[in-house]
Design an enzyme around this catalytic site. Sequence first.
Site, PDB file in Angstrom:
ATOM      1  N   TYR A  70      -3.565   4.672   0.366  1.00 36.35           N
ATOM      2  CA  TYR A  70      -2.342   4.387   1.123  1.00 36.35           C
ATOM      3  C   TYR A  70      -1.142   5.030   0.425  1.00 36.35           C
ATOM      4  O   TYR A  70      -1.015   4.964  -0.800  1.00 36.35           O
ATOM      5  CB  TYR A  70      -2.114   2.869   1.217  1.00 36.35           C
ATOM      6  CG  TYR A  70      -0.829   2.521   1.933  1.00 36.35           C
ATOM      7  CD1 TYR A  70      -0.837   2.328   3.318  1.00 36.35           C
ATOM      8  CD2 TYR A  70       0.386   2.411   1.248  1.00 36.35           C
ATOM      9  CE1 TYR A  70       0.338   2.031   3.992  1.00 36.35           C
ATOM     10  CE2 TYR A  70       1.558   2.118   1.918  1.00 36.35           C
ATOM     11  CZ  TYR A  70       1.538   1.925   3.286  1.00 36.35           C
ATOM     12  OH  TYR A  70       2.691   1.635   3.959  1.00 36.35           O
ATOM     13  N   GLU A 130       4.707   7.283   6.499  1.00 36.46           N
ATOM     14  CA  GLU A 130       3.539   6.512   6.067  1.00 36.46           C
ATOM     15  C   GLU A 130       2.280   7.321   6.311  1.00 36.46           C
ATOM     16  O   GLU A 130       2.041   7.779   7.424  1.00 36.46           O
ATOM     17  CB  GLU A 130       3.460   5.185   6.834  1.00 36.46           C
ATOM     18  CG  GLU A 130       2.392   4.253   6.288  1.00 36.46           C
ATOM     19  CD  GLU A 130       2.224   2.993   7.135  1.00 36.46           C
ATOM     20  OE1 GLU A 130       2.007   3.114   8.357  1.00 36.46           O
ATOM     21  OE2 GLU A 130       2.312   1.893   6.580  1.00 36.46           O
TER      22      GLU A 130
END
Length: 385
Positions: free
Chosen positions: A108, A196
Amino acid sequence: MNIHEYQAKELLRQYKVATPNGRVAQDAEEARQITKEYGGQSVVKAQIHAGGRGKGGGVKFATDPDKAAELFKAMMGMQLVTKQTGPEGRKVRTVFISDPVDIARELYLAFLVDRATSRVTVMASTEGGVEIEEVAEKTPEKIVKVVVDPALGLSGFQARQIAFGLGFSGDGFKKCVVFLQNLYRLFVEKDCSMVEVNPLVETKTGDVIALDAKIGFDDNGLFRHPDVLAYRDLNEEAEEEIEASKFNLNFIKLDGNIGCMVNGAGLAMGTMDIIKYHGGSPANFLDVGGGATEDAVKNAFRIILQDTSVKAVLVNIFGGIMRCDVVAKGIVNAAKEIGISVPVVVRLEGTNVEEGKKILAESGYNLIVGENIKDAAEKVVASIK
Ligand code: GDP
Ligand code: MN
């Protein structure tokens, strides 16, 4: 403003941030062709401005070109429901065909602007592919956080710190550092508010690539990025929000039934709080700003009344620069144009408040006066029950 994954990946490529090959297919036949080009397999991905597509059925693996065509047909036009869309879902109008990669690890990565420090902050975690909120709650020690000094940019030392935190070594480590530095350049140059990459992937062949990408931009910087503005997809924005942006009004759609017209974001927050406190639920947040004209007020009021979920309206205006008589005239003009079918409670205070109240009283419309913010909130909530 947010953009689609396929658009975000175009920007990534411009900045030499590694991402899989992929193209939008116009029809099932093209989905088949692209899949052939990629060696006979592909990942078929629905493009909507919401995450969680994988779990909702918006990301599917095509084992052969025919399957890709079939998946394209099923996905195009479907109403995709994910955790982030709400129960009504979003209509899929674009389908992206991606060259599949063999994943070794899912990680992530996010760049965002931290309001507390006013700095770009990088968040990275070895727990990719899953919801980061869950990681933050259960295993916060698995999130690496790096704050970037705007004068220095993302330093080599910081990029290495993140790459290390993500468990990279050797060649992958170097690739990750380059990835981070290029992505940081994109973030700053394009005035992003959020990038993101979930998942950031280490492939079985040792590459470091963005398998998914979500980018949000600072609306105040869009004027200097026509290329980014061209990515705007009005289908993904609430109709009222688009309409409001034409008149420089800030409109946010919420899921309650009391329309709110206020001036200033602080007062808007306060108004929503007090509606909630008295047992009501706001349908929206419409901020007409500090010095709105009569016309802007009229349009604001019209936009609120056109929202079919609105069962009552609360106008809460403090006249500082804004004059209460201007607000009152705007409301009355809107009422004349489209009529008022729901109870309207008005609380005015400040500059020219007496003139404002007089205009409302003499308008002939049934406008309920709120004596103060508490009284107004009570009246608007009661008007629905
Ligand atoms: P999201 O669910 O909307 O966040 O969509 P993503 O693009 O992140 O895809 C969801 C998941 O599908 C990823 O976390 C991966 O596990 C999987 N996935 C997507 N593309 C590929 C691919 O090319 N290869 C493999 N093996 N899995 C993929
Ligand atoms: Mn994702």
